[in-house]
Design a protein around this motif. Sequence first.
Motif, mmCIF file in Angstrom:
data_model
loop_
_atom_site.group_PDB
_atom_site.id
_atom_site.type_symbol
_atom_site.label_atom_id
_atom_site.label_comp_id
_atom_site.label_asym_id
_atom_site.label_seq_id
_atom_site.Cartn_x
_atom_site.Cartn_y
_atom_site.Cartn_z
ATOM 1 N N ARG A 77 0.838 -1.215 0.000
ATOM 2 C CA ARG A 77 0.000 0.000 0.000
ATOM 3 C C ARG A 77 0.868 1.259 0.000
ATOM 4 O O ARG A 77 0.602 2.213 -0.723
ATOM 5 N N ALA A 78 1.921 1.271 0.810
ATOM 6 C CA ALA A 78 2.836 2.422 0.841
ATOM 7 C C ALA A 78 3.458 2.643 -0.528
ATOM 8 O O ALA A 78 3.579 3.780 -0.989
ATOM 9 N N THR A 79 3.825 1.551 -1.201
ATOM 10 C CA THR A 79 4.431 1.641 -2.537
ATOM 11 C C THR A 79 3.453 2.271 -3.528
ATOM 12 O O THR A 79 3.830 3.155 -4.293
ATOM 13 N N ARG A 80 2.199 1.829 -3.472
ATOM 14 C CA ARG A 80 1.176 2.400 -4.377
ATOM 15 C C ARG A 80 0.931 3.874 -4.082
ATOM 16 O O ARG A 80 0.810 4.690 -4.989
ATOM 17 N N LEU A 81 0.827 4.237 -2.804
ATOM 18 C CA LEU A 81 0.492 5.611 -2.418
ATOM 19 C C LEU A 81 1.654 6.583 -2.602
ATOM 20 O O LEU A 81 1.428 7.790 -2.692
ATOM 21 N N ALA A 82 2.877 6.069 -2.634
ATOM 22 C CA ALA A 82 4.044 6.960 -2.751
ATOM 23 C C ALA A 82 4.022 7.752 -4.055
ATOM 24 O O ALA A 82 4.568 8.857 -4.115
ATOM 25 N N GLY A 83 3.428 7.213 -5.090
ATOM 26 C CA GLY A 83 3.303 7.934 -6.343
ATOM 27 C C GLY A 83 4.529 7.879 -7.238
ATOM 28 O O GLY A 83 4.463 8.190 -8.408
ATOM 29 N N ARG A 84 5.648 7.530 -6.688
ATOM 30 C CA ARG A 84 6.882 7.406 -7.460
ATOM 31 C C ARG A 84 7.756 6.381 -6.752
ATOM 32 O O ARG A 84 7.623 6.171 -5.547
ATOM 33 N N PRO A 85 8.655 5.735 -7.484
ATOM 34 C CA PRO A 85 9.531 4.758 -6.837
ATOM 35 C C PRO A 85 10.376 5.411 -5.731
ATOM 36 O O PRO A 85 10.923 6.500 -5.918
ATOM 37 N N ASP A 86 10.443 4.777 -4.598
ATOM 38 C CA ASP A 86 11.184 5.275 -3.438
ATOM 39 C C ASP A 86 12.020 4.121 -2.893
ATOM 40 O O ASP A 86 11.472 3.071 -2.529
ATOM 41 N N ALA A 87 13.321 4.303 -2.843
ATOM 42 C CA ALA A 87 14.223 3.220 -2.432
ATOM 43 C C ALA A 87 13.926 2.717 -1.026
ATOM 44 O O ALA A 87 13.977 1.510 -0.774
ATOM 45 N N SER A 88 13.598 3.612 -0.106
ATOM 46 C CA SER A 88 13.327 3.190 1.275
ATOM 47 C C SER A 88 12.053 2.358 1.360
ATOM 48 O O SER A 88 12.003 1.358 2.083
#
Length: 159
Positions: A77-88
Amino acid sequence: LVARGRDGHPDIAAVLAHARGDDQVVGQDEAALGQFQLMLRAQPESPPALNNVAWKLETPHSADIRDPQQAVDLAERATRLAGRPDASILDTLAAAYAAANRYEQAVAVVSQALELAQTAGAESQVKSLQQRLHLYQQTTPYRQPLRRRKTPEGSGHSD
């Protein structure tokens, strides 16, 4: 106690600065998880809140706290909501997959995180991600390193 902002909601920056680290003090897993869960209740669509609750559910040494499936759900869910790829966030998702014995997915996702960190020139993050990639390739989940709580000198306690 959880630091609170002007609106009475948990102060995400203060909680993140205090509670998420690569080292974990013995016996503080539940307290840190509780802080993150409060933060998540206040801001349920917050990728940092989702990410950090997932991290605390997948990486502690205490099996009583680990919940790999919930960690996967929150990290996805965090990955989807981030809106852009985030390494952390991808790092957390990979660790959640590994904790859930989904090592092929863990390797693929941590490889994406590693590429992002290398592109950003984040050397310390690159090193951590390379170590986790090696773990997942060996079908081993990541666990935060344990350290003992420091006691005041002369307290009569020894480690």
